[in-house]
Design a protein around this motif. Structure first.
Motif, PDB file in Angstrom:
ATOM      1  N   VAL A 139       8.475  -3.478  -3.264  1.00  0.00           N
ATOM      2  CA  VAL A 139       8.931  -5.130  -3.487  1.00  0.00           C
ATOM      3  C   VAL A 139       7.783  -5.830  -2.749  1.00  0.00           C
ATOM      4  CG1 VAL A 139      10.846  -6.642  -3.844  1.00  0.00           C
ATOM      5  CG2 VAL A 139      11.260  -4.602  -3.685  1.00  0.00           C
ATOM      6  N   ARG A 140       7.676  -6.895  -3.532  1.00  0.00           N
ATOM      7  CA  ARG A 140       6.522  -8.030  -2.250  1.00  0.00           C
ATOM      8  C   ARG A 140       7.457  -9.136  -2.228  1.00  0.00           C
ATOM      9  NH1 ARG A 140       1.459  -7.698  -6.484  1.00  0.00           N
ATOM     10  NH2 ARG A 140       0.801  -5.578  -5.822  1.00  0.00           N
ATOM     11  N   HIS A 141       7.537  -9.431  -0.959  1.00  0.00           N
ATOM     12  CA  HIS A 141       8.453 -10.907  -0.364  1.00  0.00           C
ATOM     13  C   HIS A 141       6.593 -11.608   0.164  1.00  0.00           C
ATOM     14  CE1 HIS A 141      12.158  -9.241  -0.886  1.00  0.00           C
ATOM     15  NE2 HIS A 141      11.477  -8.102  -0.138  1.00  0.00           N
ATOM     16  N   ASP A 161       8.640  -2.931 -13.257  1.00  0.00           N
ATOM     17  CA  ASP A 161       8.793  -4.505 -13.218  1.00  0.00           C
ATOM     18  C   ASP A 161       7.164  -5.082 -12.717  1.00  0.00           C
ATOM     19  OD1 ASP A 161       7.881  -2.510 -10.716  1.00  0.00           O
ATOM     20  OD2 ASP A 161       9.106  -3.919  -9.552  1.00  0.00           O
ATOM     21  N   ASP A 209       5.675   2.324  -8.121  1.00  0.00           N
ATOM     22  CA  ASP A 209       6.927   3.109  -6.378  1.00  0.00           C
ATOM     23  C   ASP A 209       5.997   4.420  -6.446  1.00  0.00           C
ATOM     24  OD1 ASP A 209       8.767   0.363  -7.368  1.00  0.00           O
ATOM     25  OD2 ASP A 209       8.615   1.800  -9.627  1.00  0.00           O
ATOM     26  N   GLN A 244      11.290   1.444  -4.469  1.00  0.00           N
ATOM     27  CA  GLN A 244      11.000   0.965  -4.992  1.00  0.00           C
ATOM     28  C   GLN A 244       9.627  -0.568  -4.530  1.00  0.00           C
ATOM     29  OE1 GLN A 244      14.171  -1.638  -6.063  1.00  0.00           O
ATOM     30  NE2 GLN A 244      13.001  -2.641  -7.724  1.00  0.00           N
TER      31      GLN A 244
END
Length: 686
Positions: free
Chosen positions: A593-595, A559, A563, A591
Motif C-alpha cells: 500500500v502506498r501512502h 490493484d 505484493d 499487501q
C-alpha cells in the motif's frame, strides 16, 4: 517549469488544483520581515525530543549523530497565517544508513497524542522531494511535486540553499535558490490556514539538518479562513478531509484462501502447475507426481516414486510410508527435488517439467508424452545447480529462459542449445571464481539500474549485465549487504521510478526487507526498510516468524501493485538447529500500500499449517482470474485457492490486521540467527 504565462490548468487531482505557471521570481526579503531565530538559543522554539535539537554554529540543528529513530519536528511556539518565509537550509547524511530527508512545516499543528505533526510540509531532500508540498499527518500524500529537471541544477547538494515559502490564503508557492519549485492552490475549503512553523528531521537515517537566517514577513489575514480551532483540532481537521464512507458491498472486498492438501507425504520442497493433459484445466506438479485439476484427486507418476521410510507407530509396530521422512516422521531428511518449473522445451505444444534436485545436483527436464501414461523421458541438461534459490528466467533477453545459479564456484547461467534443448546446456560464468557453492543463499534477477538488461542480485550486492555478452565477460559487481536470504526481487516499491530490492535478510533467521534504491549522481546504493523482524514490535501489525526460505512477488488483490507472498519453511533442518523450528508453519501475503512517499506492507494470513519449502509459486490455478498459491514441503503438497468476497463495511473492518501499539519504526532485525543460540549447521542444505 512550464513557460506558459499564467495559464491555470484547472485540473482537479487528489482534491487539489495544480497550476501550470510561468516561473515567478521569489519575493525579496522585506524590511518588514522579522527574525524568528536569535542564532544562539532555542527561545521561541520547542520539541518533545530535546536530545535531537540544539543550536550549533549559529544554526537550528536537528540530529544527534545517531540514526534518527522517528520523524521529529522543532516548531515555533507562535502561530502564523499568511506570510513570506525566508531561510537557509542544509541537509547532510549518509543515504546508506536510511532515508535522508527534511522539510519545513507551515500552517501546522502538533498531534496531541504523539511526536508527529499535522499540516503542510514544504519538502526537502533527494532525489525529487525538494520544494514539493506533502500533507504531513493529515492526507498523508504528496500534493504537488516540483520539476526536478529545472530545480535540481540550481541546488547545492549537501550544502546551503535559500528556501522561500509564500502562503497567502489558499495559494502556496516555494522557491529554492531563486528557482520556483511549485505553485499550489488548495481546492479543499476545510483546510486550516493558520498554524506553527516547523523543521522536520526524518526518521530512518543518520541525518543532520541545519537552518539559519530565518525571517518571516506576515501578510494580511484571509477573511473567514478556517483555523485549527474552528475545525476542531487535528481529529476534526482529519475528519473533514476523510473520503466519503463506502456504502456498497462491492467497495469492501476480502481476499481469503481455501486450502486443498493434495498429499501429506514429503516428496519435494517446491511445486508448480500447468495443463499437462490438455483438458483445459490446470494441474499441479510436486515431486514425482502430477495431480489432475480441478480437484487434484487423481495423480500420475511421471518419474519413479520409490522412496519410503519406516515409522514406528504408537503401538510399537512399524509402518512403511511413501516419500521422504518429513512431517510424518521424526528425523531430518532431505528430498531429491527442490524446485519445479513448467515450460514447453521442445515446442510441441505440451508443457514439460523442469526439476532442480538437491543443491549441487543436476537439472533435468521431463518430456510430456502427450497424454500417454507411464514415465516421462528424462533429459539431464545441467550437472551442478548450486545455490539454494536458483531460478529459471530469461536473463539474456532472447525470449527463452535460462538456468540462473551458482556452479563450480561461479555465478552464471546455463543456456540451451537452440538446435536441441535435450543436449547438455552450456554454462556462462558472469563472475570471477569464488567461494560460492551448493549451499550458498540468496539469488535474484532483475533490472537494477534501469538500462533494460537483467542483472543478478546476490547476498553481497548485484552484478551489472554489460552491453554485450559476447565472450562471457565478467559482470561488474556492486557491493551491498543484502544478506543470506532466499529469492530476491527487483521492483519499484514506492513508485519513484527507481527499482528497489525485496527479499529476506536470512533464510533461516528473521527479517523481511525492502531495500529502497538511492541514487547520488550515477552511484546506486540502498536504504533498508524492515517489513518484519524477529520481534512483534518490528512489524506494524505484530507479525513475526522465522525461516523465510521462499518468496514470490505477485499482484494478489488486483490493484496493480505487486505484493509479497512468503512463509515459514517447515523443518528446514528438522526439529532443531534453527530459530523456532516447531512454530506454526505460516504463509502470508503482504499487501503493498502506498501512502505518498511512504509505503506499508499489510500482512494477511493465508494459512497457519502449511508454510513453504524452498519455492512458493503463485498463479491462477482454477481459471477464476485470481492468483492462487502452490507449495510443496515436508508437510506435503498444498494449493491455496483464492476466494474474493464482497462484504459489509463492518465485516471488512473486522478482518483487517490491527496496528501494533508496540511497533518501533526502523527497528532492526538481526541478519541471521545468533551463533550463541544456534549450533553450527551440519554439512547439509541450509
Amino acid at each position: 517549469m512550464k513557460s506558459l504565462r499564467c495559464l491555470l490548468t484547472a485540473t482537479l487531482l487528489c482534491a487539489s488544483i495544480h497550476f501550470a505557471f510561468a516561473e515567478t521570481p521569489p519575493p525579496p526579503l522585506s524590511d518588514k520581515a522579522k527574525s524568528i531565530f536569535d542564532g544562539k538559543t532555542l527561545d521561541g522554539w520547542e520539541s518533545p525530543a530535546t536530545q535531537l535539537w540544539s543550536v550549533q554554529d549559529g544554526c537550528l540543528t536537528g540530529g544527534d549523530g545517531n540514526k534518527i529513530p522517528y520523524n521529529d519536528f522543532l516548531c515555533t511556539k507562535a502561530s502564523y497565517r499568511n506570510f513570506i518565509l525566508h531561510l537557509k537550509i542544509k541537509l547532510t547524511g549518509d543515504p546508506k544508513t536510511g532515508f535522508i530527508n527534511s522539510g519545513i512545516q507551515i500552517r501546522t499543528k502538533r498531534n496531541p497524542t504523539g511526536h508527529e505533526v499535522c499540516g503542510y510540509q514544504c519538502d526537502y531532500g533527494e532525489p525529487d522531494w525538494y520544494a514539493g508540498i506533502y500533507d504531513e499527518g493529515r492526507r498523508n500524500k504528496m500534493l504537488i511535486k516540483a520539476d526536478m529537471k529545472t530545480l535540481h541544477p540550481a541546488l547545492i547538494l549537501w550544502g546551503w540553499n535559500d528556501y522561500v515559502i509564500k502562503a497567502d490564503g489558499p495559494h502556496i508557492q516555494t522557491w529554492l535558490n531563486g528557482v520556483q519549485g511549485v505553485d499550489y492552490q488548495e481546492a479543499e475549503a476545510a483546510v486550516a490556514s493558520d498554524g506553527i512553523i516547523g523543521i522536520q528531521v526524518h526518521g530512518g537515517g543518520n541525518t543532520n539538518v541545519q537552518v539559519k537566517d530565518v525571517f518571516i514577513e506576515e501578510l494580511p489575514p484571509t477573511p473567514d479562513a478556517p483555523t485549527w480551532e474552528s475545525l476542531g483540532g487535528v481529529e476534526g481537521q482529519r475528519a473533514k478531509l476523510k473520503p466519503a464512507a463506502k456504502t456498497t458491498a462491492a467497495d469492501h472486498v476480502l481476499h481469503t484462501f481455501k486450502k486443498i492438501q493434495l498429499t501429506d507425504q514429503f516428496w519435494s520442497e517446491g511445486a508448480s502447475f500447468g495443463d499437462f493433459n490438455h483438458d483445459g484445466k490446470m494441474d499441479i506438479v510436486s515431486g514425482p507426481y502430477w495431480y489432475e485439476g480441478p480437484d487434484f484427486k487423481v495423480r500420475h507418476e511421471y518419474y519413479p516414486a520409490t522412496k519410503t521410510f519406516t515409522h514406528k507407530k504408537a503401538d510399537g509396530t512399524d509402518e512403511v510410508i511413501p516419500g521422504f521422512e518429513g512431517g510424518l516422521g521424526e528425523r531430518n531428511v532431505y528430498s531429491d527435488n527442490f524446485f519445479a518449473f513448467v515450460y514447453d522445451f521442445n515446442g510441441d505444444g505440451w508443457p514439460d517439467i523442469l526439476i532442480y534436485g538437491f543443491p549441487g545436483n543436476d537439472a533435468s527436464w521431463y518430456e510430456n508424452p502427450q497424454g500417454k501414461e507411464g514415465p516421462w523421458k528424462r533429459h539431464i541438461i545441467f550437472d551442478h545447480v548450486d545455490n539454494e534459490s536458483p531460478t529459471f528466467t530469461d536473463i539474456d533477453g532472447d525470449g527463452k529462459p535460462e538456468i540462473v545459479c551458482n556452479s563450480g564456484g561461479y555465478f552464471g547461467y546455463a543456456k540451451a542449445d537452440a538446435s536441441d534443448p535435450t543436449k547438455p546446456w552450456t554454462f556462462h560464468p558472469i563472475s570471477p571464481k569464488g567461494g560460492w557453492a551448493k549451499f550458498t543463499h540468496g539469488l535474484g534477477v532483475g533490472d537494477v539500474n534501469g538500462d533494460g538488461k537483467m542483472d543478478i542480485v546476490d547476498a553481497d550486492g548485484w552484478w551489472e549485465q554489460p552491453a554485450s555478452l559476447e565472450g562471457d565477460p565478467v559482470w561488474q559487481h556492486h557491493t551491498f549487504k543484502f544478506g543470506p536470504g532466499a529469492q530476491f526481487y527487483v521492483y519499484d516499491v514506492n513508485g519513484d521510478g527507481l527499482p528497489d530490492v525485496i527479499g529476506s535478510a536470512s533464510a533461516h533467521g528473521y527479517g523481511l526487507i525492502w531495500w529502497e534504491q538511492v541514487r547520488t549522481g550515477s552511484e546506486i546504493t540502498f536504504r533498508k526498510h524492515l517489513i518484519m523482524g524477529e520481534k512483534p514490535e518490528e512489524n506494524r501489525y505484530g507479525v513475526h516468524f522465522s525461516q523465510l526460505h521462499a518468496l514470490e512477488l505477485a499482484d494478489i488483490d488486483g490493484d496493480g501493485l505487486k505484493d509479497i507472498v512468503v512463509g515459514k519453511r517447515f523443518w528446514a533442518h528438522g526439529t532443531h538447529g534453527d530459530p523456532e523450528p516447531n512454530a506454526p508453519a505460516l504463509i502470508y501475503w503482504f499487501q503493498l500500500v502506498r501512502h505518498g512517499k511512504d509505503v506499508d506492507f499489510v500482512p494477511h494470513l493465508i494459512d497457519d499449517n502449511s508454510g513453504v519449502g524452498t519455492q512458493v509459486v503463485v498463479g491462477d490455478v482454477n481459471g477464476d482470474g485470481l492468483p492462487d498459491v502452490i507449495v510443496g514441503n515436508k508437510k506435503g503438497t498444498f494449493v491455496h485457492l483464492q476466494e474474493k468476497k464482497s462484504v459489509s463495511a463492518e465485516e471488512w473492518e473486522k478482518a483487517q490486521p490491527k496496528a501494533n501499539p508496540a511497533f518501533v519504526e526502523g527497528g532492526a532485525a538481526p541478519a541471521a540467527a545468533s551463533p550463541a543460540a544456534v549450533p553450527p549447521a551440519p554439512p547439509v542444505p541450509k
